[in-house]
Every structure is written in structure tokens, then in C-alpha cells.
Motif scaffolding. Structure first.
Motif, short mmCIF file in Angstrom:
data_model
loop_
_atom_site.label_atom_id
_atom_site.label_comp_id
_atom_site.label_asym_id
_atom_site.label_seq_id
_atom_site.Cartn_x
_atom_site.Cartn_y
_atom_site.Cartn_z
N LEU A 101 0.81 -1.22 0.00
CA LEU A 101 0.00 0.00 0.00
C LEU A 101 0.85 1.27 0.00
O LEU A 101 0.35 2.35 0.34
CB LEU A 101 -0.95 -0.01 1.20
CG LEU A 101 -2.10 -1.02 1.14
CD1 LEU A 101 -2.81 -1.11 2.48
CD2 LEU A 101 -3.08 -0.66 0.03
N ALA A 103 -0.60 4.18 -1.91
CA ALA A 103 -1.74 4.81 -1.24
C ALA A 103 -1.29 5.76 -0.14
O ALA A 103 -2.06 6.63 0.28
CB ALA A 103 -2.67 3.74 -0.67
N ARG A 104 -0.07 5.58 0.32
CA ARG A 104 0.44 6.48 1.35
C ARG A 104 1.12 7.72 0.77
O ARG A 104 1.55 8.59 1.54
CB ARG A 104 1.41 5.70 2.27
CG ARG A 104 0.69 4.58 3.05
CD ARG A 104 1.57 3.97 4.12
NE ARG A 104 2.52 3.01 3.62
CZ ARG A 104 2.30 1.69 3.50
NH1 ARG A 104 1.11 1.20 3.84
NH2 ARG A 104 3.23 0.88 3.05
N GLN A 109 -4.86 7.08 -2.39
CA GLN A 109 -5.11 7.09 -0.95
C GLN A 109 -6.61 7.06 -0.64
O GLN A 109 -7.09 6.23 0.15
CB GLN A 109 -4.48 8.35 -0.35
CG GLN A 109 -4.54 8.45 1.15
CD GLN A 109 -3.68 9.60 1.65
OE1 GLN A 109 -4.21 10.68 1.92
NE2 GLN A 109 -2.38 9.38 1.75
N ALA A 148 -8.20 3.79 -1.60
CA ALA A 148 -7.88 2.72 -0.64
C ALA A 148 -8.84 2.76 0.53
O ALA A 148 -9.26 1.71 1.05
CB ALA A 148 -6.43 2.85 -0.16
N LEU A 149 -9.20 3.96 0.97
CA LEU A 149 -10.19 4.08 2.04
C LEU A 149 -11.54 3.53 1.59
O LEU A 149 -12.18 2.75 2.31
CB LEU A 149 -10.36 5.56 2.43
CG LEU A 149 -9.55 6.07 3.61
CD1 LEU A 149 -8.06 5.90 3.37
CD2 LEU A 149 -9.88 7.54 3.88
N LEU A 201 -4.82 2.15 5.28
CA LEU A 201 -3.58 2.47 4.56
C LEU A 201 -2.43 1.54 4.94
O LEU A 201 -1.30 1.74 4.52
CB LEU A 201 -3.18 3.93 4.83
CG LEU A 201 -4.16 4.99 4.34
CD1 LEU A 201 -3.65 6.39 4.66
CD2 LEU A 201 -4.41 4.86 2.83
#
Length: 417
Positions: free
Chosen positions: A103, A106-107, A113, A116-117, A259
Motif C-alpha cells: 500500500l 496509497a500512502r 489514498q 484505498a479508504l 492504509l
């Protein structure tokens, strides 16, 4: 005698460099890792004070991993935003505690990001990754009203625009794609998001073995200045007994899990909307702007000392992870906005701020004799003020005084500039 314990810090620039000193004070040696051949100009020169070694990435990742492995670090800890993915990759390659690379994107990537949530079932804002100005304009028309346009990878409010019309969004798109980011690399893309209305909060956390600790929470104050909407001119602390504290921290824990955060610091910005909390964005690294200095006075701890504890003494971290704060003071930070450009002669009223009962620090980014610029982003803030006091009424009065003093009369600039 046991070998000294070693921690590697990736891109510990600016105020974040204080984490190196904190690790050394805890008895660990520190190695500095630079993820890019050159330090981005916005960060200034690298401070190598106290580091056991300084490893600069030459573009060959296996070579960097090999050099670092010889120093046998216990962990690789991220410093600034630029080093997030590099830190994940080093930890995974060396088999050290970290957040993994699954991930990593996504960070760092603001669009990925939020998606991903959404994939994890965490409430998230509506958004679109704009592949062209035409796509962006069409999405804006479908949304209606105001939207936010920003680079997919950046920090410090760099390139963020609030747009009321598709034409403004297209102009923001071209501005972003025609220039480099704050990290001195070309912008990779543009994300458009719905404009969230409500109170915006800073939530600073540290994680250890998948458990999360909130070190400090603040609520932003915003103004319209120098043609900039929603310019953050200050923030006030949120006590742990405040219902808003519980709402934004509970949501932040869900964000951290979504995340893949298991280790280290994260700086989150969360909007408390009428529909509940929504993530603005999260940086998987320490908060900047010297916030840690005031957090210690506020709660008795900060991201810096809890980050050190997470790696140096994880058992103690986990023992204290749900403990109340050691102290409960009240705090505020003010971020000034210069309306002028020109050679600065001085700040005639700065003494009035220093005399305030709650004043704990005044930092001047632009000093007399230097060229002052109009404030349009974090990089052009001329002055930062930190306030701490046990009485919230005193704190709020002093904060209001500070905000009143900032403005046209606060700056003495040479005529004709």
C-alpha cells in the motif's frame, strides 16, 4: 559489551531532523539516508550533525540496500514526505519492521489514498483523477459548485486550488502540470475532489505493531487572504474530552488501518462534515512546522518521542498506548500571512506578541534585510507563533490578539518595493 543499536532515518529534513537527536538521546546511533541524489531546494541544506553515516541514493536501489544492510539498522524510519515509499522499500528488502510496500502508493498518491479508504469501507470524499483538462472540466460540471484541484503527489499545500468553475479548474490543471512540485520534480498528475465543508482537524499519530497512539489533535482556523481561499492562519488544540476529539481520532484509526500503517508516525488532516469525518489527506511521516515542540507542552508527548519509543522500546509503547495524556494544557499556533513583497525592515509589533502570557515561541522565516514575499503557501509564511496555557480562556484571548496583530501594520517594508 553489546553492539550499539542503530536506526536509519530517511530524508530527515527541517524540523523533522529533531527525531535524530531524540534517537541519539535514547542511546541509539543514527544513520542518515537521502532518497534523492540532491536535497530539494525547498528543504535547504542537509544537516549531518551527529549522524554515524550519510548514505545518498545513487539511483541504484540494490546498491543502497546493500550499503545500509552493512550498518545493521534495527529499523528504517521515515523523515519527510519525499521518503515514504523509499522507507517502505528499504524495510521490506532488509526484513525490518515497517508498513510493507503493498500500500505504499496509497500512502503517497492522493487519489490512490482516497480509493484505498473506499475499498476498505471507510467513508471517503468523491474524486476524479483528471487525465486531461477536458476530463477535469466535465467532472467539475457533473459535480457543480466548488471543487478542490491538487497534484497527486506533493505536500505543504503546494499547488492546491479551490475552483468555483470548470474554467478555473482547467487553469489550475495547467498550473500544476506546467511546473515542478515542492520536491523539485515534475508533477505527475492532477486529482480533483469535492469541496468539503466543516471544521478541519490535524490528527498526529504514531503506530507500533499495528497499535495506534494519538499524540495531539488541533483544529484549523482559515481566512481568505492574498487571493487565496481557505488559507490556514492558525490552529487551536482540541482537548481529549471534546466529542470532536473522539470523532476524528476514531475515524483516523480506521484510516491508518486502511492504509496499512503498522509502524511509525502519520500526520492526518480530517474534515468533520455534516455527514461525518472525511479524510482530506494523510502523510505517512512526522508533522512539520515544529508542531512537536508545542505538542510536548500541550499533552506531555509528541510524535517525535513516541516514534522513538515505538522503535526503541515497543513493549513500553504498547503498555502506554491507551493511557491518558500526562498533561492537558491548551495550545495554539498562528501562521502569519504577509500582504507585502519587498525588502523587510522589521516587524514593529513583534514585541507585543512576545509579551503575551501564553507565548512560548516566535519563529521568523523571513528576517530583516531579506526579501519578503506575499504569503500564498506554507513556504511563504513569514512568522509562526506558538502559544500554550493551562487556562483555555487566556489561550484563546492571546490567540485572538496574535491574529489581530497580523496584517498590513505588522510588516515594515522598504518603500517602493
Amino acid at each position: 559489551m553489546a553492539d550499539p543499536r542503530t536506526i536509519a532515518l530517511v530524508d530527515p529534513y527541517g524540523a523533522v531532523n529533531k527525531v535524530g537527536q531524540a534517537f541519539r538521546e535514547a542511546g541509539l546511533d543514527c544513520v542518515r539516508v537521502q532518497s534523492t541524489p540532491e536535497v530539494p531546494p525547498s528543504y535547504g541544506p542537509a544537516d549531518l550533525t551527529g549522524y554515524l553515516d550519510n548514505l545518498v541514493h545513487d539511483g541504484t536501489f540494490p546498491h543502497m540496500a546493500e550499503r545500509l544492510a552493512k550498518l545493521r539498522p534495527e529499523a528504517v524510519v521515515v523523515g519527510s514526505e519525499l521518503g515514504v515509499e523509499f522507507t517502505d522499500r528499504l524495510n521490506e528488502t532488509l526484513g525490518l519492521p515497517g508498513n510493507g510496500t503493498a500500500l505504499s502508493e496509497a500512502r503517497r498518491d492522493k487519489y490512490v489514498q482516497i480509493e484505498a479508504l473506499r475499498a476498505a469501507g471507510v467513508p471517503a470524499t468523491r474524486q476524479e483523477r483528471a487525465g486531461s483538462p477536458q476530463e477535469l472540466a466535465a467532472w467539475h460540471r457533473s459535480m457543480g459548485g466548488r471543487i478542490v484541484v491538487k497534484p497527486v503527489r506533493s505536500a505543504r499545500n503546494d499547488g492546491v486550488s479551490f475552483c468555483d468553475t470548470p474554467e478555473q479548474s482547467v487553469a489550475a490543471y495547467h498550473r500544476i502540470m506546467s511546473r515542478d512540485s515542492v520536491f523539485d520534480v515534475p508533477n505527475e498528475g492532477v486529482v480533483a475532489q469535492e469541496y468539503l465543508r466543516g471544521e478541519e482537524f490535524v490528527v498526529n499519530t504514531v503506530s507500533c505493531r499495528g497499535r495506534h497512539r494519538v499524540t495531539d489533535v488541533w483544529c484549523y482556523q482559515k481566512i481568505t487572504v492574498n487571493g487565496m481561499r481557505d488559507r490556514i492562519n492558525g490552529m487551536t488544540s482540541v482537548p481529549s474530552g471534546d466529542p470532536r476529539w473522539h470523532a476524528v481520532t476514531a475515524y483516523s484509526y480506521r484510516v491508518l488501518d486502511a492504509l496499512g500503517i503498522r509502524w511509525g508516525p502519520v500526520h492526518l488532516e480530517v474534515m468533520l462534515t455534516g455527514a461525518g469525518p472525511r479524510l482530506v489527506e494523510a502523510g505517512a511521516r512526522l508533522c512539520g512546522a515544529d508542531v512537536a515542540r508545542y505538542a510536548v507542552l500541550l499533552t506531555g508527548e509528541s510524535q517525535i518521542d513516541r516514534t522513538v519509543q515505538a522503535y526503541a522500546d515497543p513493549e513500553l509503547f504498547l503498555e502506554e498506548v491507551d493511557a491518558p495524556y500526562a498533561v492537558e494544557n491548551h495550545g495554539a499556533m498562528a501562521f502569519f500571512a504577509s500582504p507585502y513583497e519587498g525588502v523587510l525592515r522589521g516587524y514593529p509589533h513583534i514585541g507585543l506578541i512576545e509579551e503575551l502570557e501564553s507565548c512560548r515561541g516566535v519563529t521568523q522565516r523571513f528576517k530583516p534585510g531579506e526579501r519578503l514575499v506575499r504569503t500564498i503557501d506554507d513556504e511563504s509564511e513569514p512568522v509562526t507563533v506558538g502559544l500554550i496555557h493551562p487556562d483555555r480562556s487566556v489561550l484563546l484571548q492571546d490567540f485572538a490578539t496574535v491574529c489581530y496583530l497580523d496584517g498590513f501594520g505588522f510588516y515594515d517594508v522598504e518603500p517602493g518595493h
